[in-house]
Design a protein around this motif. Sequence first.
Motif, PDB file in Angstrom:
ATOM      1  N   TYR A   1       0.846  -1.202   0.000  1.00 13.24           N
ATOM      2  CA  TYR A   1       0.000   0.000   0.000  1.00 13.24           C
ATOM      3  C   TYR A   1       0.880   1.250   0.000  1.00 13.24           C
ATOM      4  O   TYR A   1       0.763   2.107   0.872  1.00 13.24           O
ATOM      5  CB  TYR A   1      -0.923  -0.010   1.215  1.00 13.24           C
ATOM      6  N   GLU A   2       1.753   1.363  -0.980  1.00  6.68           N
ATOM      7  CA  GLU A   2       2.700   2.469  -1.027  1.00  6.68           C
ATOM      8  C   GLU A   2       2.003   3.824  -1.140  1.00  6.68           C
ATOM      9  O   GLU A   2       2.429   4.799  -0.522  1.00  6.68           O
ATOM     10  CB  GLU A   2       3.659   2.275  -2.201  1.00  6.68           C
ATOM     11  N   ASP A   3       0.913   3.897  -1.899  1.00  6.50           N
ATOM     12  CA  ASP A   3       0.208   5.170  -2.051  1.00  6.50           C
ATOM     13  C   ASP A   3      -0.470   5.583  -0.740  1.00  6.50           C
ATOM     14  O   ASP A   3      -0.531   6.771  -0.422  1.00  6.50           O
ATOM     15  CB  ASP A   3      -0.793   5.135  -3.201  1.00  6.50           C
ATOM     16  N   VAL A   4      -0.943   4.628   0.047  1.00  7.08           N
ATOM     17  CA  VAL A   4      -1.527   4.945   1.365  1.00  7.08           C
ATOM     18  C   VAL A   4      -0.428   5.482   2.272  1.00  7.08           C
ATOM     19  O   VAL A   4      -0.614   6.477   2.977  1.00  7.08           O
ATOM     20  CB  VAL A   4      -2.189   3.696   1.998  1.00  7.08           C
ATOM     21  N   ASP A   5       0.736   4.833   2.235  1.00  9.68           N
ATOM     22  CA  ASP A   5       1.886   5.243   3.041  1.00  9.68           C
ATOM     23  C   ASP A   5       2.266   6.688   2.732  1.00  9.68           C
ATOM     24  O   ASP A   5       2.458   7.505   3.644  1.00  9.68           O
ATOM     25  CB  ASP A   5       3.048   4.292   2.739  1.00  9.68           C
ATOM     26  N   GLU A   6       2.369   7.015   1.446  1.00  9.44           N
ATOM     27  CA  GLU A   6       2.746   8.369   1.032  1.00  9.44           C
ATOM     28  C   GLU A   6       1.682   9.393   1.416  1.00  9.44           C
ATOM     29  O   GLU A   6       2.001  10.509   1.838  1.00  9.44           O
ATOM     30  CB  GLU A   6       2.998   8.404  -0.471  1.00  9.44           C
ATOM     31  N   ALA A   7       0.418   9.028   1.291  1.00 11.85           N
ATOM     32  CA  ALA A   7      -0.670   9.952   1.627  1.00 11.85           C
ATOM     33  C   ALA A   7      -0.674  10.255   3.125  1.00 11.85           C
ATOM     34  O   ALA A   7      -0.840  11.418   3.525  1.00 11.85           O
ATOM     35  CB  ALA A   7      -2.014   9.361   1.201  1.00 11.85           C
ATOM     36  N   VAL A   8      -0.478   9.239   3.949  1.00 10.72           N
ATOM     37  CA  VAL A   8      -0.453   9.445   5.401  1.00 10.72           C
ATOM     38  C   VAL A   8       0.737  10.316   5.782  1.00 10.72           C
ATOM     39  O   VAL A   8       0.621  11.234   6.601  1.00 10.72           O
ATOM     40  CB  VAL A   8      -0.425   8.100   6.166  1.00 10.72           C
ATOM     41  N   LEU A   9       1.884  10.061   5.172  1.00  8.34           N
ATOM     42  CA  LEU A   9       3.072  10.861   5.470  1.00  8.34           C
ATOM     43  C   LEU A   9       2.855  12.329   5.079  1.00  8.34           C
ATOM     44  O   LEU A   9       3.179  13.237   5.854  1.00  8.34           O
ATOM     45  CB  LEU A   9       4.295  10.303   4.750  1.00  8.34           C
ATOM     46  N   LYS A  10       2.283  12.567   3.904  1.00 11.56           N
ATOM     47  CA  LYS A  10       1.986  13.953   3.491  1.00 11.56           C
ATOM     48  C   LYS A  10       1.005  14.614   4.447  1.00 11.56           C
ATOM     49  O   LYS A  10       1.135  15.788   4.776  1.00 11.56           O
ATOM     50  CB  LYS A  10       1.435  13.977   2.060  1.00 11.56           C
ATOM     51  N   TRP A  11       0.017  13.842   4.900  1.00  7.41           N
ATOM     52  CA  TRP A  11      -0.970  14.382   5.830  1.00  7.41           C
ATOM     53  C   TRP A  11      -0.298  14.788   7.143  1.00  7.41           C
ATOM     54  O   TRP A  11      -0.594  15.847   7.698  1.00  7.41           O
ATOM     55  CB  TRP A  11      -2.049  13.322   6.085  1.00  7.41           C
ATOM     56  N   ILE A  12       0.643  13.982   7.626  1.00  3.02           N
ATOM     57  CA  ILE A  12       1.351  14.304   8.870  1.00  3.02           C
ATOM     58  C   ILE A  12       2.234  15.526   8.675  1.00  3.02           C
ATOM     59  O   ILE A  12       2.244  16.434   9.510  1.00  3.02           O
ATOM     60  CB  ILE A  12       2.189  13.095   9.354  1.00  3.02           C
ATOM     61  N   VAL A  13       2.969  15.572   7.570  1.00  2.00           N
ATOM     62  CA  VAL A  13       3.891  16.675   7.311  1.00  2.00           C
ATOM     63  C   VAL A  13       3.141  17.990   7.110  1.00  2.00           C
ATOM     64  O   VAL A  13       3.562  19.029   7.606  1.00  2.00           O
ATOM     65  CB  VAL A  13       4.778  16.366   6.083  1.00  2.00           C
ATOM     66  N   MET A  14       1.998  17.946   6.427  1.00  2.00           N
ATOM     67  CA  MET A  14       1.251  19.170   6.149  1.00  2.00           C
ATOM     68  C   MET A  14       0.433  19.632   7.347  1.00  2.00           C
ATOM     69  O   MET A  14      -0.001  20.771   7.389  1.00  2.00           O
ATOM     70  CB  MET A  14       0.347  18.968   4.940  1.00  2.00           C
ATOM     71  N   GLY A  15       0.230  18.735   8.309  1.00  2.00           N
ATOM     72  CA  GLY A  15      -0.572  19.075   9.484  1.00  2.00           C
ATOM     73  C   GLY A  15       0.132  20.071  10.387  1.00  2.00           C
ATOM     74  O   GLY A  15       1.307  20.385  10.221  1.00  2.00           O
ATOM     75  N   ASN A  16      -0.599  20.558  11.375  1.00  2.00           N
ATOM     76  CA  ASN A  16      -0.056  21.504  12.335  1.00  2.00           C
ATOM     77  C   ASN A  16       0.963  20.799  13.222  1.00  2.00           C
ATOM     78  O   ASN A  16       0.685  19.773  13.807  1.00  2.00           O
ATOM     79  CB  ASN A  16      -1.205  22.074  13.179  1.00  2.00           C
TER      80      ASN A  16
END
Length: 155
Positions: free
Chosen positions: A67-82
Motif C-alpha cells: 500500500y505504497e500510495d496509502v503510506d505516502e498519503a499518510v506521510l503527506k498528511w502528517i507533514v502538512m498538518g499543524n
Amino acid sequence: MSKRKCLRIKEENLIFHEVDKCVKKKDIALKFGIPPNSLSTIKKNRDKIQNYDSSNSCSKRLKTRVYEDVDEAVLKWIVMGNKNVPISGSFINEKALQFAKAFGYDEFRGSNGCLEKFKRRHGIMAKVMSGESKDVDDNDSEHWITETLSKILRL
C-alpha cells in the motif's frame, strides 16, 4: 554441499561495481563467496536492486510495500498538518484506513505492526506532551515569580 549465502543489498551493489570494471564472472563469484549462477541472478535483478531505496543498507531482501500510495498519503498528511497538534498512533491508523478506503483497498486493516513499520520507516517518534504548558499565560507566570515567589522566599 555448501551452505547458501545471502548477500546484503550493499554487497550486491559492490558486485555491480566489479561487473562494471569488467572483472571476470568467476573472479567476482570467488571474491564474494557465491556460485556463478547466483551472480547471474543478481545481475538479472540489477535494476530492482539499484533502484531499491533502503534506509537500512544492511537489509538482505528487497522489501516492497503493498500500500505504497496509502503510506505516502499518510506521510503527506502528517507533514502538512499543524506541528503543535499531537497525533496518536490510533489517529494515524484511522487516517490510513480512510486513505485506503479512498484508494479502493477494502482489505487494508492498519495493524499495529503496520503502524510501527511506518513510524520506523519515516523516523516518527512518540513524544509525551504536557497540555498544561499552553494553559498558563506568560504574564501570569512572570507575576507569580516576582510577587508570590518573592513573598515565599522572604518568610
